[in-house]
Design an enzyme around this catalytic site. Sequence first.
Site, PDB file in Angstrom:
ATOM      1  N   GLY A 153       0.184   2.802   6.241  1.00 25.49           N
ATOM      2  CA  GLY A 153       0.216   2.049   5.022  1.00 25.49           C
ATOM      3  C   GLY A 153       1.402   2.578   4.202  1.00 25.49           C
ATOM      4  O   GLY A 153       2.272   3.219   4.528  1.00 25.49           O
ATOM      5  N   LEU A 154       0.928   2.285   2.877  1.00 27.12           N
ATOM      6  CA  LEU A 154       1.812   2.908   1.778  1.00 27.12           C
ATOM      7  C   LEU A 154       3.351   2.564   1.975  1.00 27.12           C
ATOM      8  O   LEU A 154       4.300   3.133   1.733  1.00 27.12           O
ATOM      9  CB  LEU A 154       1.753   4.513   1.952  1.00 27.12           C
ATOM     10  CG  LEU A 154       0.410   5.282   1.446  1.00 27.12           C
ATOM     11  CD1 LEU A 154       0.555   6.706   1.588  1.00 27.12           C
ATOM     12  CD2 LEU A 154       0.039   4.696   0.211  1.00 27.12           C
ATOM     13  N   CYS A 155       3.562   1.370   2.336  1.00 20.56           N
ATOM     14  CA  CYS A 155       4.949   0.935   2.370  1.00 20.56           C
ATOM     15  C   CYS A 155       4.769  -0.702   1.705  1.00 20.56           C
ATOM     16  O   CYS A 155       5.320  -1.678   2.311  1.00 20.56           O
ATOM     17  CB  CYS A 155       5.260   0.614   3.790  1.00 20.56           C
ATOM     18  SG  CYS A 155       4.064  -0.425   4.965  1.00 20.56           S
ATOM     19  N   GLY A 156       4.152  -0.726   0.534  1.00 24.64           N
ATOM     20  CA  GLY A 156       4.171  -2.097  -0.141  1.00 24.64           C
ATOM     21  C   GLY A 156       3.805  -3.340   0.679  1.00 24.64           C
ATOM     22  O   GLY A 156       2.522  -3.101   1.323  1.00 24.64           O
TER      23      GLY A 156
END
Length: 380
Positions: A153-156
């Site tokens: 994750g952590l990719c918008g």
Amino acid sequence: ICSLLTAYLLLHHEVPLRRSTALATATAFTTAPASFTTVTTAPALNNVFTDSGVSHRTRRAIVVNDGKANAIRDRITTVNNTKKITSAMKLVAAAKVRRAQDSVMATRPFSETLQSVFGGLINRLGGEAADLPLLTQREVNKVTLVVITGDRGLCGGYNSFMIKKAEARVNELKLQGIESDLILIGKKGATYFKRREIPIRAVYDCTQNPNSKQALAISEEIINSFLSGETDAVELLYTKFLSLIASSPSVRTLVPFSASEISQQGDEVFELTSAGGDFGVNRKELDVAEPQDFPNDMIFEQDPLQIVNSILPLYLNGQILRTLQESVASELAARMQSMQSASDNATDLAKRLSQEYNRARQAAVTQELLEIVSGASALE
């Protein structure tokens, strides 16, 4: 004697002690104390009859911190530490984007040669190539969707956009009366669709550095499903890399192939730049590879149809590897943008918390001064 001693202390030491407390409190709030402490040094009993001025000059300061100010200060420290982490993650993602760019450029010569040879063989064979199984169009009753998402994750909105695109395509096929199943690449998509009622044919991981071995396993699953008649068409859903701040969920048909599309489709490559200290992307359109010229009197050791039939799996393998690399580049670019936004938000939040911290300290000092003045006035 005790009554006289008590009266003397009240008259000669009470007011100077309060004034010394006010001075020490104001001095304490001009420094940055480490924790909530209260340190007080009272005059010794054996020195009560000494000069009061000397006693006040040797008394230690009283350090008092408000609990709210301490909590705000700790939060400022946490926000600054988080900003360091997000800035580091942005730089790591930028380095990986450059590595993905190098991988795309490394596979480009093979793709150009394969396209050139295929175009020359198609021109030599003419209409005979249409009889190959991988080039044969048939009635579509079932479609297999190959969906590429990320493992992290952590990719918008990178993963959510692709998942929504896949769900929309499944519903569209369902309205047309066409069955569908999924080949999932990436843990995020696999985790989501395993909780849904959509059939899943196979699941693969999407690493940060795709290789030909991984692409070969996926292409073999696609070709076996199509040639065995389990599916009539295979569509690929991936994220097309446009720039560091933009990407586009795309759909394309993998199988059956189109001979004209293979021999006439151009290509494009991207290059990560850091001019002026800011990251950017330059895209370059590449022309279609010229078909290789095979003279009419050239004799092939194998039948040209067999050669074309052997080239098609290689072409599919190259296309899957290319889309995996492009999807990884899109994911990393989205992570760069997300971490940059997080760093900017952390900077703004730390600034607002610093203002709130200063206000809390000022309010505590003002409250102390008011209490001291009120106590002194009550004694007059």
